[in-house]
Design a protein around this motif. Structure first.
Motif, mmCIF file in Angstrom:
data_model
loop_
_atom_site.group_PDB
_atom_site.id
_atom_site.type_symbol
_atom_site.label_atom_id
_atom_site.label_comp_id
_atom_site.label_asym_id
_atom_site.label_seq_id
_atom_site.Cartn_x
_atom_site.Cartn_y
_atom_site.Cartn_z
ATOM 1 N N ASN A 253 0.832 -1.210 0.000
ATOM 2 C CA ASN A 253 0.000 0.000 0.000
ATOM 3 C C ASN A 253 0.863 1.255 0.000
ATOM 4 N N ALA A 254 1.945 1.219 0.786
ATOM 5 C CA ALA A 254 2.788 2.409 0.909
ATOM 6 C C ALA A 254 3.284 2.849 -0.465
ATOM 7 N N VAL A 255 3.648 1.882 -1.297
ATOM 8 C CA VAL A 255 4.139 2.205 -2.644
ATOM 9 C C VAL A 255 3.013 2.821 -3.466
ATOM 10 N N ALA A 256 1.838 2.216 -3.404
ATOM 11 C CA ALA A 256 0.700 2.737 -4.174
ATOM 12 C C ALA A 256 0.329 4.151 -3.720
ATOM 13 N N TYR A 257 0.359 4.371 -2.420
ATOM 14 C CA TYR A 257 -0.012 5.699 -1.908
ATOM 15 C C TYR A 257 0.981 6.759 -2.389
ATOM 16 N N ALA A 258 2.261 6.401 -2.375
ATOM 17 C CA ALA A 258 3.281 7.362 -2.812
ATOM 18 C C ALA A 258 3.091 7.693 -4.291
ATOM 19 N N ARG A 259 2.731 6.686 -5.083
ATOM 20 C CA ARG A 259 2.511 6.930 -6.518
ATOM 21 C C ARG A 259 1.286 7.821 -6.732
ATOM 22 N N LEU A 260 0.284 7.585 -5.900
ATOM 23 C CA LEU A 260 -0.923 8.406 -5.983
ATOM 24 C C LEU A 260 -0.598 9.866 -5.643
ATOM 25 N N ASN A 261 0.218 10.058 -4.615
ATOM 26 C CA ASN A 261 0.659 11.406 -4.259
ATOM 27 C C ASN A 261 1.360 12.076 -5.445
ATOM 28 N N GLU A 262 2.185 11.318 -6.114
ATOM 29 C CA GLU A 262 2.915 11.862 -7.260
ATOM 30 C C GLU A 262 1.935 12.275 -8.364
ATOM 31 N N GLU B 1 -14.937 -4.502 2.897
ATOM 32 C CA GLU B 1 -14.227 -3.349 3.444
ATOM 33 C C GLU B 1 -12.720 -3.585 3.501
ATOM 34 N N SER B 2 -12.198 -4.293 2.525
ATOM 35 C CA SER B 2 -10.754 -4.531 2.454
ATOM 36 C C SER B 2 -9.993 -3.208 2.507
ATOM 37 N N ASN B 3 -8.838 -3.241 3.145
ATOM 38 C CA ASN B 3 -8.014 -2.040 3.287
ATOM 39 C C ASN B 3 -7.273 -1.714 1.993
ATOM 40 N N GLY B 4 -6.612 -0.583 2.012
ATOM 41 C CA GLY B 4 -5.694 -0.223 0.933
ATOM 42 C C GLY B 4 -6.350 0.156 -0.375
ATOM 43 N N ARG B 5 -7.648 0.502 -0.348
ATOM 44 C CA ARG B 5 -8.326 0.776 -1.624
ATOM 45 C C ARG B 5 -8.827 2.227 -1.703
ATOM 46 N N LEU B 6 -8.730 2.774 -2.911
ATOM 47 C CA LEU B 6 -9.232 4.128 -3.159
ATOM 48 C C LEU B 6 -9.837 4.170 -4.558
ATOM 49 N N LEU B 7 -10.784 5.069 -4.752
ATOM 50 C CA LEU B 7 -11.319 5.345 -6.081
ATOM 51 C C LEU B 7 -10.698 6.640 -6.579
ATOM 52 N N PHE C 237 -1.263 8.328 -15.893
ATOM 53 C CA PHE C 237 -1.646 7.791 -14.582
ATOM 54 C C PHE C 237 -1.277 6.311 -14.479
ATOM 55 N N GLU C 238 -1.601 5.558 -15.525
ATOM 56 C CA GLU C 238 -1.336 4.115 -15.486
ATOM 57 C C GLU C 238 0.160 3.843 -15.425
ATOM 58 N N ALA C 239 0.933 4.656 -16.153
ATOM 59 C CA ALA C 239 2.386 4.471 -16.129
ATOM 60 C C ALA C 239 2.927 4.753 -14.716
ATOM 61 N N LEU C 240 2.370 5.808 -14.118
ATOM 62 C CA LEU C 240 2.825 6.174 -12.773
ATOM 63 C C LEU C 240 2.522 5.093 -11.744
ATOM 64 N N MET C 241 1.346 4.498 -11.858
ATOM 65 C CA MET C 241 0.937 3.510 -10.854
ATOM 66 C C MET C 241 1.745 2.220 -10.997
ATOM 67 N N GLY C 242 2.359 2.007 -12.157
ATOM 68 C CA GLY C 242 3.292 0.899 -12.342
ATOM 69 C C GLY C 242 2.710 -0.445 -11.941
ATOM 70 N N SER D 237 1.667 -1.348 -9.014
ATOM 71 C CA SER D 237 0.656 -1.339 -7.953
ATOM 72 C C SER D 237 -0.650 -1.867 -8.551
ATOM 73 N N VAL D 238 -1.458 -2.504 -7.713
ATOM 74 C CA VAL D 238 -2.718 -3.044 -8.229
ATOM 75 C C VAL D 238 -3.715 -1.907 -8.443
ATOM 76 N N PHE D 239 -4.165 -1.771 -9.689
ATOM 77 C CA PHE D 239 -5.216 -0.798 -9.982
ATOM 78 C C PHE D 239 -5.984 -1.271 -11.198
ATOM 79 N N ALA D 240 -7.179 -0.753 -11.380
ATOM 80 C CA ALA D 240 -7.969 -1.150 -12.544
ATOM 81 C C ALA D 240 -8.894 -0.019 -12.939
#
Lengths: 271, 790
Positions: free
Chosen positions: B659-668, B723-729, B740-745, B747-750
């Protein structure tokens, strides 16, 4: 008068708390804003050294008894005469929220025949209790209120209210006649409106407190004493507007600036 | 009783003979004086007096009682705990303070040292933050309890020389529709408590002019007998004004309101269980609030702080003068002399010990070098605040307390602040729980509407609007988003006039996960707080912990507390988010049983440029909607199960490293300006979060459930409401999707759907419609339940 020479006095009492954002707005416009405790003003009695007098929002003395009542009585007793002189010079006196309550409690508003010895109208307890929410107020003045000449007629200003007692009411047996009088003397300056600009017609939450005739603000017959419940100082900058993120980046200024700009321009031109 | 005798002094004062006192004698002394000390502690105190060969005074024993209370000394968090997995020598040290050494965050300016934690905002300016609990008083007297809770935490911020700029309030109540006939004697109805608590907080915060910008209102049956009131405050402190340099000879200056009989034995009461007699017995322990007094103090203190006239400061809260005076002296390695007859009183006939431990509100204690005293006093006079020079700090290591020229107490600070270490054992066994067998519903839409109406998910506008959220003109992201007033994940403030750098404040709390597993409850609420912070653009996050737990003398409650603390360490380390302050409230037991194990996590993040802050409302039709994170069949403790009256067992777990990696990418992505909206998935899962984004932005939304990344094949209802953790819309413009997709690398996203003009929420699976509801109906359901709560 040059803008940078304008001295705005913001008076505060224990419990005044909207002073910082109000000072910030005036300073941003390049005028000198002075925040002074009323006890000091009582001692120095130097109101006439200033060009604009502002009573900011808050809960002066806890708003015990009635909102604004204690501070109003104190001022009447300590600097009542000086306040009267200040008003008579035609200089702007502005009351925002608790400041409006103070101007009503001191009898300067509505001031149909000059200052009244006791309050003529009331800012009573809200229909829905204390509320902090964004509302829209429309400038419906026709020009008597000089302070508002810089606000285009019909302009709608979105800004928040945050009060428990702001329901503008008049004595029941006089309400209709006095409303007519407010219109005749061009004293009715701000009314709450809906998103489409139509009057709220008492509907909540567009009229956030149940005010008679959606009245948000009035001035005195001379047009230099102005009071209203909403807080344009909290809508001064773009980043304070409720939906600024829709644009991606905030505008530099928000809806509230036009009001403060108008005050400053009026003093520049008139004095 | 003969061991307590009237002293020869010409005022109410007693001596207590502890020589050869038996256990029975000690118990009787404690009960006569109203002390909450344990037998072990009483023996320890007795032995000290035997060595010193003198009698104790009432004031001295009261001082021990206050100082050693759970509330003041946090003996559970400091004690030795034997667990099946080994011995923990201090929960606080082992699981919280240790993170500072392990993470070495250079931006932590002062943590676990003072009234509040302080972290960097800029190189020169710090942010002070503290969150307190005020549960017990609020159960007895909701308005006063909650109001003084807020007043107290604001003083904690004043107590590090900071200027308070924002408050947070998290409140937990029993269900508002709790049947009256089920209420036991001595327990007040949740509706009454709710009304009083909300009014109390509103009244205090509004009057003092500090906006309440963040919070939560949580409902659970287990809070019926144990209301939970968390009040937090954030302040700004230029670092060069954070002065802690008390010297012998400095004056002890008491400022603020007068001292009365309100709040006698408040901390003793806070460290005991609530019973049906609490109303009768403990009412005087609840203080009376006067926010305008504190407003005046705040103004004067700002000036004293700006001019750097003081050498030390603390607030007078739990334990009254006894704690404030002795703690400051001890923390500077000094002694102190204080004259209690100088204190301005509300009631003229108070005994010295009552003056010494009264918790009357709106008082602060300053240390002032004698040369600055006149200036400091005149600054308080300008604001019409009373001041009293109580005495001075000395080199002796002793607190010597006088009344009318007579010594009424003399305490060795070394032994006062060296209480016997508590030793306890734990025995926590996982509860026997099963996954419920809920039939798959035909109509997922009506489930969504029911969820939106549930107390924990429904709009808290009724509560939030009673608090001023934007006085001071610094609230950039408000708790309610836009004209439709949707639920923002965190507040963003702009504390400095000359900088766009801001802060994000968020929280995480869950009333049910703790009933299944305290470890994963703690992990989940930490993730929720961090996730909420990230979703507005926060990063470099500091955490605060506030436990509300049952009686730690029971081995199972304590076992759960150890597990939750361990999770704080593990998850905090994985996220690189140190704890900077905390406060626990134990002994939350009522005739209805223990409180549900509750941990409030408050997260304070930095937003480098507030103009890039992100809100949760959908912005523009045609934009794409992404989900970040993995959805798992983790419905234990979920709102969906609760709707069916079930708890379940599959509590959400957490993979913080990923999650920490995904959150940092989202911040970017946010910094690059390509995130148009972001909303965390928590109570009610994907379905609720999507609905909230749509009706807040007043734009339609369509998404395909089959595109959501899941850990395994999942039922539609589970995928929507897990209510699984680590998820955002996340909403992204079509033109930015590639970036955006390139940035998220990896990390799990869809990409699961898109924003529509048509004001409807549509959910489908591979073209088969599952939900189709107009936004007006969704927002209507969401705004209904708390209407007119009183």
């Amino acid at each position: 008068m040059k803008r940078e020479e304008i001295d705005v006095l913001l008076m505060r009492a224990p419990g005044t708390n909207c002073d910082l954002e109000t000072v910030r707005a005036f300073r941003d416009l390049g005028v000198r804003a002075h925040l002074v405790h009323s006890q000091r003003v009582f001692k120095e009695k130097n109101l006439l050294d200033y060009d604009v007098l502002v009573f900011p929002g808050g809960f002066s003395y806890g708003d015990y008894v009635r909102s604004g009542a204690i501070w109003a009585k104190e001022m009447e007793y300590r600097i009542g005469k000086e306040m009267g002189e200040f008003v008579d010079t035609g200089r702007p006196v502005i009351g925002i929220c608790n400041g409006f309550q103070v101007l009503v409690e001191t009898g300067f508003l509505p001031g149909f025949e000059g200052r009244s010895p006791e309050p003529q109208v009331a800012l009573a307890n809200n229909s829905h209790g204390y509320q902090n929410r964004w509302v829209r107020m429309k400038n419906i003045g026709k020009g008597n209120c000089g302070i508002l000449r810089g606000v285009p007629k019909g302009q709608v200003i979105a800004c928040p209210v945050a009060h428990g007692e702001g329901r503008f009411i008049m004595p029941q047996d006089k309400a209709e006649a006095w409303l007519e009088r407010l219109y005749d003397q061009d004293q009715l300056v701000f009314r709450y409106v809906k998103g489409d600009g139509d009057y709220a017609e008492g509907s909540w939450p567009e009229n956030p407190n149940g005010a008679y005739h959606d009245i948000a603000g009035i001035c005195n017959p001379e047009g230099n004493v102005l009071g209203f419940m909403p807080h344009p100082e909290r809508a001064y900058f773009g980043y304070l507007m409720p939906e600024w993120t829709k644009k991606g980046r905030p505008d530099e200024y928000g809806d509230g600036r036009v009001f403060f700009e108008s005050v400053v321009r009026y003093v520049e031109a008139r004095f | 009783m003969t061991r307590i005798t009237i002293s020869p002094h010409p005022f109410e004062h007693h001596e207590v003979d502890l020589l050869n006192a038996s256990d029975a004698d000690l118990k009787e002394i404690a009960s006569t004086l109203g002390l909450g000390l344990s037998l072990d502690e009483l023996r320890h105190i007795r032995d000290g007096y035997v060595v010193r060969e003198r009698k104790a005074t009432d004031l001295e024993l009261q001082t021990y009682d206050q100082t050693w209370s759970e509330h003041c000394s946090h003996k559970t968090f400091g004690g030795i705990i034997h667990t099946p997995e080994g011995t923990v020598d201090g929960l606080l040290k082992t699981y919280f303070m240790s993170l500072i050494d392990e993470l070495e965050p250079e931006w932590c300016y002062s943590v676990f040292e003072d009234n509040a934690g302080i972290v960097d905002l800029t190189d020169d300016v710090g942010i002070a933050i503290k969150v307190e609990t005020h549960n017990h008083p609020s159960a007895i007297e909701p308005f006063g309890g909650a109001a003084t809770g807020l007043g107290g935490v604001i003083r904690d911020i004043l107590g590090v020389w900071a200027d308070p700029i924002a408050c947070t309030d998290v409140l937990c109540f029993g269900p508002l529709d709790y049947p009256y006939e089920k209420l036991p004697e001595g327990v007040k109805h949740p509706r009454y408590i709710f009304g009083g608590v909300v009014d109390g907080i509103g009244s205090y915060g509004n009057s003092i002019g500090i906006p309440t910008v963040n919070g939560a209102t949580v409902f659970h049956e287990n809070y019926t007998g144990n209301v939970v009131v968390y009040a937090g405050c954030v302040g700004v402190i230029p670092k060069d004004q954070y002065i802690r340099d008390v010297k012998p000879g400095d004056c002890v200056l008491l400022v603020g309101g007068r001292t009365g009989r309100d709040g006698i034995h408040g901390v003793t009461f806070a460290s005991a269980e609530l019973t049906e007699e609490s109303e009768e017995v403990s009412r005087p322990a609840v203080q009376i609030a006067n926010p305008i007094e504190e407003e005046k103090i705040k103004r004067a203190l700002k000036e004293v702080s700006d001019r750097k006239l003081g050498s030390g400061i603390t607030d007078i809260g739990g334990g009254g003068l006894s704690c404030g005076v002795c703690e400051t002296a001890d923390s500077y390695g000094l002694g102190v002399e204080a004259h209690l007859d100088r204190v301005s009183l509300k009631a003229m006939d108070m005994a010295p010990w009552e003056i010494w431990i009264s918790e009357s509100q709106e008082r602060m204690l300053l240390a002032v070098p004698p040369g600055n005293l006149d200036e400091v006093v005149s600054l308080f006079e300008d604001e019409q605040v009373e001041t009293t020079v109580l005495g001075e700090y000395t080199e002796t290591g002793l607190a010597v307390i006088y009344y009318k020229g007579h010594v009424v107490g003399e305490l060795d600070l070394g032994s006062l602040f060296d209480p016997p270490k508590l030793i306890r054992t734990t025995n926590w066994a996982p509860p026997v729980l099963e996954e419920p067998n809920i039939p798959e519903p035909d109509d997922l839409g009506s489930v969504l509407l029911s969820l939106l109406k549930s107390y924990n998910i429904a709009s808290k506008e009724k509560v939030i609007r009673r608090y001023d959220q934007e006085v001071k003109g610094q609230t950039v992201v408000k708790p309610l988003q836009g004209w439709n007033a949707g639920p923002n994940d965190a507040a963003v403030l702009k504390p400095l006039e000359d900088s766009w750098r801001g802060i994000a404040i968020s929280s995480g709390i869950n009333p049910r996960f703790g009933l299944i597993d305290p470890y994963w409850m703690a992990a989940s609420v930490i993730d929720e707080a961090i996730r909420n912070n990230v979703s507005v653009g926060g990063r470099r996050i500091s955490l605060l912990d506030n436990f509300t737990w049952g009686n730690p003398e029971y081995e199972d409650r304590l076992g759960g507390l150890v597990l939750a603390s361990r999770a704080c360490h593990d998850v905090g380390k994985a996220y690189g988010t140190p704890f900077v302050s905390g406060k626990d409230s134990l002994y939350n037991e009522s005739p209805l049983g223990p409180v549900t194990p509750t941990l409030l996590i408050t997260a304070l993040g930095i937003v480098p440029d507030i103009r890039k802050a992100v809100t949760m409302d959908l912005k523009e039709a045609g934009n794409a909607l992404y989900i970040v994170g993995v959805t798992k069949p983790e419905l234990g403790g979920s709102e969906y199960y609760a709707l069916h009256g079930e708890l379940g067992a599959s509590v959400p777990k957490l993979e913080p490293e990923k999650n920490a990696v995904a959150y940092a990418r989202l911040n970017e992505a946010m910094d690059r300006g390509i995130v148009r909206a972001c909303h965390d998935l928590s109570d009610g899962g994907l379905g609720v979060a999507a609905a909230e984004m749509a009706f807040t932005g007043d734009l339609g939304l369509e998404f395909d459930l089959s595109k959501v990344s899941t850990s395994e094949e999942m039922r539609d209802d589970f995928a929507l409401y897990s209510e699984s953790n680590g998820r955002l819309l996340v909403e992204v413009s079509e033109k930015d999707c590639g970036e955006f997709e390139a940035l998220m690398g990896d990390s799990v996203f869809a990409r699961i759907g898109s924003v529509k003009v048509d004001k409807t929420l549509r959910v489908e699976r591979n073209g088969e419609p599952l939900i189709e509801i107009p936004l007006t109906k969704l927002i209507g359901a969401w705004k209904t339940p708390l209407e007119d709560p009183r």
